[in-house]
Write a protein that holds these residues in place. Structure first.
Motif, mmCIF file in Angstrom:
data_model
loop_
_atom_site.group_PDB
_atom_site.id
_atom_site.type_symbol
_atom_site.label_atom_id
_atom_site.label_comp_id
_atom_site.label_asym_id
_atom_site.label_seq_id
_atom_site.Cartn_x
_atom_site.Cartn_y
_atom_site.Cartn_z
ATOM 1 N N UNK A 1 33.992 9.162 -63.399
ATOM 2 C CA UNK A 1 34.272 10.524 -62.915
ATOM 3 C C UNK A 1 35.780 10.702 -62.807
ATOM 4 N N UNK A 2 36.253 11.841 -63.340
ATOM 5 C CA UNK A 2 37.668 12.194 -63.267
ATOM 6 C C UNK A 2 37.810 13.450 -62.427
ATOM 7 N N UNK A 3 38.840 13.489 -61.624
ATOM 8 C CA UNK A 3 39.116 14.669 -60.809
ATOM 9 C C UNK A 3 40.578 15.051 -60.957
ATOM 10 N N UNK B 1 43.786 27.093 -49.721
ATOM 11 C CA UNK B 1 43.757 28.247 -50.622
ATOM 12 C C UNK B 1 44.746 28.146 -51.782
ATOM 13 N N UNK B 2 45.686 27.204 -51.701
ATOM 14 C CA UNK B 2 46.667 27.020 -52.770
ATOM 15 C C UNK B 2 46.274 25.927 -53.758
ATOM 16 N N UNK B 3 45.111 25.308 -53.561
ATOM 17 C CA UNK B 3 44.673 24.216 -54.420
ATOM 18 C C UNK B 3 43.330 24.532 -55.060
ATOM 19 N N UNK B 4 43.202 24.106 -56.306
ATOM 20 C CA UNK B 4 41.949 24.178 -57.060
ATOM 21 C C UNK B 4 41.579 22.739 -57.402
ATOM 22 N N UNK B 5 40.350 22.354 -57.091
ATOM 23 C CA UNK B 5 39.874 20.995 -57.356
ATOM 24 C C UNK B 5 38.858 21.069 -58.484
ATOM 25 N N UNK B 6 38.961 20.125 -59.410
ATOM 26 C CA UNK B 6 38.075 20.109 -60.567
ATOM 27 C C UNK B 6 37.662 18.671 -60.848
ATOM 28 N N UNK B 7 36.475 18.511 -61.467
ATOM 29 C CA UNK B 7 36.038 17.172 -61.826
ATOM 30 C C UNK B 7 35.241 17.205 -63.132
ATOM 31 N N UNK B 8 35.117 16.016 -63.711
ATOM 32 C CA UNK B 8 34.420 15.824 -64.967
ATOM 33 C C UNK B 8 33.741 14.464 -64.942
ATOM 34 N N UNK B 9 32.443 14.422 -65.224
ATOM 35 C CA UNK B 9 31.750 13.152 -65.389
ATOM 36 C C UNK B 9 31.889 12.731 -66.845
#
Length: 151
Positions: free
Chosen positions: A106-108, A142-150
């Motif tokens: 998993x990558x974030x 509110x200033x951050x966007x978190x994303x992930x990818x398996x």
């Protein structure tokens, strides 16, 4: 494209990272800036690569090990002369492939929510990343966007 692990002492790499740090700090509110300086990238749980075409620095990126199978991308940057030519995608794909070799599943990533970060958010979405809740030490911001990818 060839890669070199580490290579912080290279003046081109150093200049690109300093520009990256300064620019991100200038567009992010205090308390919402999560960019690492060079000393922060040199810690044991981070692998850093500079990417090259011949003798030209294309860009860089890092992988921070959060847990045994979970990594976070840090300091992904394309050199100005290679922007808008598909190199961002090449760098991310390189980092994904290196992550697979290191048995990451998993990558974030954390990036900003402002207009400055819109191209980065689009690029990560194009690579299959999806928005997620804060991970690791991050908190709702509110200033951050978190994303992930398996992977």
């Amino acid at each position: 494209m060839k890669s070199i692990e580490g290579n912080f002492e290279n003046p081109l790499v150093n200049k690109l990272l300093v520009k990256h740090f300064n620019e991100l700090r200038s567009v992010s509110p205090a308390g919402s800036t999560h960019v690492l300086d060079i000393a922060g990238l040199k810690v044991n749980n981070i692998k850093f690569w500079s990417l090259w075409e011949n003798s030209q620095l294309v860009g860089c990126g890092a992988l921070k090990f959060i847990e045994k199978k979970h990594g976070e991308f840090k300091s992904i940057r394309v050199a100005d002369e290679f922007r808008r030519k598909g190199y961002g995608l090449k760098i991310i794909n390189y980092l994904i492939n290196e992550s697979k070799k290191l048995e990451i599943k998993k990558l974030s990533i954390e990036t900003g929510t402002g207009n400055f970060f819109k191209p980065a958010r689009k690029l990560f979405k194009d690579c299959g990343f999806e928005e997620c809740e804060p991970f690791s030490h991050y908190k709702v911001d509110p200033n951050s966007c978190y994303m992930s990818l398996n992977i």
